[in-house]
Structures are given as C-alpha cells and as structure tokens.
Design a protein around this motif. Structure first.
Motif, mmCIF file in Angstrom:
data_model
loop_
_atom_site.group_PDB
_atom_site.id
_atom_site.type_symbol
_atom_site.label_atom_id
_atom_site.label_comp_id
_atom_site.label_asym_id
_atom_site.label_seq_id
_atom_site.Cartn_x
_atom_site.Cartn_y
_atom_site.Cartn_z
ATOM 1 N N ARG A 54 12.024 -11.752 26.533
ATOM 2 C CA ARG A 54 12.179 -13.098 27.098
ATOM 3 C C ARG A 54 10.980 -13.460 27.964
ATOM 4 O O ARG A 54 10.523 -14.600 27.964
ATOM 5 C CB ARG A 54 13.465 -13.169 27.922
ATOM 6 N N ALA A 55 10.448 -12.472 28.669
ATOM 7 C CA ALA A 55 9.319 -12.717 29.565
ATOM 8 C C ALA A 55 8.078 -13.183 28.804
ATOM 9 O O ALA A 55 7.246 -13.891 29.373
ATOM 10 C CB ALA A 55 9.005 -11.463 30.376
ATOM 11 N N ILE A 56 7.975 -12.819 27.534
ATOM 12 C CA ILE A 56 6.802 -13.245 26.754
ATOM 13 C C ILE A 56 7.157 -14.297 25.709
ATOM 14 O O ILE A 56 6.366 -14.611 24.843
ATOM 15 C CB ILE A 56 6.113 -12.041 26.077
ATOM 16 N N ALA A 57 8.373 -14.842 25.822
ATOM 17 C CA ALA A 57 8.847 -15.915 24.934
ATOM 18 C C ALA A 57 8.794 -15.516 23.464
ATOM 19 O O ALA A 57 8.377 -16.288 22.615
ATOM 20 C CB ALA A 57 8.074 -17.211 25.177
ATOM 21 N N GLY A 58 9.240 -14.305 23.150
ATOM 22 C CA GLY A 58 9.309 -13.843 21.769
ATOM 23 C C GLY A 58 10.640 -14.217 21.141
ATOM 24 O O GLY A 58 11.518 -13.372 20.991
ATOM 25 N N PHE A 59 10.791 -15.486 20.804
ATOM 26 C CA PHE A 59 12.073 -15.984 20.314
ATOM 27 C C PHE A 59 12.559 -15.247 19.068
ATOM 28 O O PHE A 59 13.751 -14.939 18.965
ATOM 29 C CB PHE A 59 11.999 -17.488 20.034
ATOM 30 N N ASP A 60 11.679 -14.954 18.122
ATOM 31 C CA ASP A 60 12.107 -14.269 16.900
ATOM 32 C C ASP A 60 12.624 -12.870 17.203
ATOM 33 O O ASP A 60 13.643 -12.444 16.667
ATOM 34 C CB ASP A 60 10.959 -14.210 15.887
ATOM 35 N N GLU A 61 11.919 -12.154 18.070
ATOM 36 C CA GLU A 61 12.355 -10.809 18.450
ATOM 37 C C GLU A 61 13.657 -10.866 19.249
ATOM 38 O O GLU A 61 14.522 -10.010 19.095
ATOM 39 C CB GLU A 61 11.263 -10.092 19.243
ATOM 40 N N LEU A 62 13.817 -11.876 20.092
ATOM 41 C CA LEU A 62 15.080 -12.054 20.821
ATOM 42 C C LEU A 62 16.244 -12.225 19.855
ATOM 43 O O LEU A 62 17.316 -11.641 20.051
ATOM 44 C CB LEU A 62 14.998 -13.273 21.741
ATOM 45 N N ALA A 63 16.037 -13.008 18.823
ATOM 46 C CA ALA A 63 17.091 -13.235 17.836
ATOM 47 C C ALA A 63 17.444 -11.933 17.118
ATOM 48 O O ALA A 63 18.625 -11.621 16.920
ATOM 49 C CB ALA A 63 16.664 -14.304 16.839
#
Length: 124
Positions: A54-63
């Motif tokens: 989340r800190a690096i705004a990795g939306f795909d990895e978050l999903a």
C-alpha cells in the motif's frame, strides 16, 4: 475548531466454526493447533505485505495478496476477515485509494479480533 469523533468497533467478527471443527476432528489437537498457528502466521505475513505494498501504491499486488489472504482466512473459518480481504481486493482493482485505506483498516481490526476469537474457540 473542528470536532473529531473516533468510532470504535466493539463487535466480534463473524466466524464459521465449521472449518476449525473439521481441522480438529481430522488432525487431532496438536496437529490442528500447529495448522491453525501456521495459517494465522501466514495471514499476519500477508497483512504486513498488504501494508508494505500500500505504501508504494501497488494496486495489482494488493489485489493478489488480499485474494490469497481471503482464501486462507476462509479455510480456517474467519469469515469476516475473508470478506474484508476480498473488499480490499475490490478497492485495489478499482484503484480507489480512499476506500482502500478504510477497508484495509477494517481488515486489520478484524484480524486482531479474530486471533483472540480463534483461541477462545479451542477452549470448547
């Protein structure tokens, strides 16, 4: 001057005792506790990854990570944690940062409450 209201969640998260009962029935007490400990450790690691990503705004990895977290949580009956993890994934796929922050906080609170709830279950 603005007034800030702090909201506190005081309810227990939803839990399905079925998977835990099955784990205990199939594996016995010692192996079941080891299995549940590994699952809880896996969930804690994944939650930390979600916070880091989340800190690096990795939306795909978050999903991706939240989907895996939901599967593990569902496997040990942590219904509320699984639902919150799926909602984190939805927010990440929508790239909605504000909703993501709120939902990730809900996931963190739910996980914290679920840990004590799972150990209370084994006392029955």
């Amino acid at each position: 001057m603005s007034i800030v209201t702090v909201l506190e969640c005081t309810r227990n998260p939803a839990m399905d005792p079925g998977p835990l009962s099955e784990i205990y029935k199939d594996l016995g007490d010692k192996a079941a506790e080891e299995t549940i400990c590994r699952a809880l450790e896996d969930l804690a690691i994944r939650l930390n990854r979600l916070q880091d990503v989340r800190a690096i705004a990795g939306f795909d990895e978050l999903a991706r990570q939240s989907g895996r977290m939901a599967a593990v949580a569902q496997g040990i009956g942590l219904t509320e944690v699984a639902i919150a993890a799926r909602h984190v994934g939805t927010c990440a796929r929508q790239r909605n940062g504000i909703a993501l922050e709120a939902t990730l906080s809900r996931l963190e609170r739910g996980f914290d409450l679920a840990i004590s709830q799972i150990w209370d279950f084994r006392d029955f």
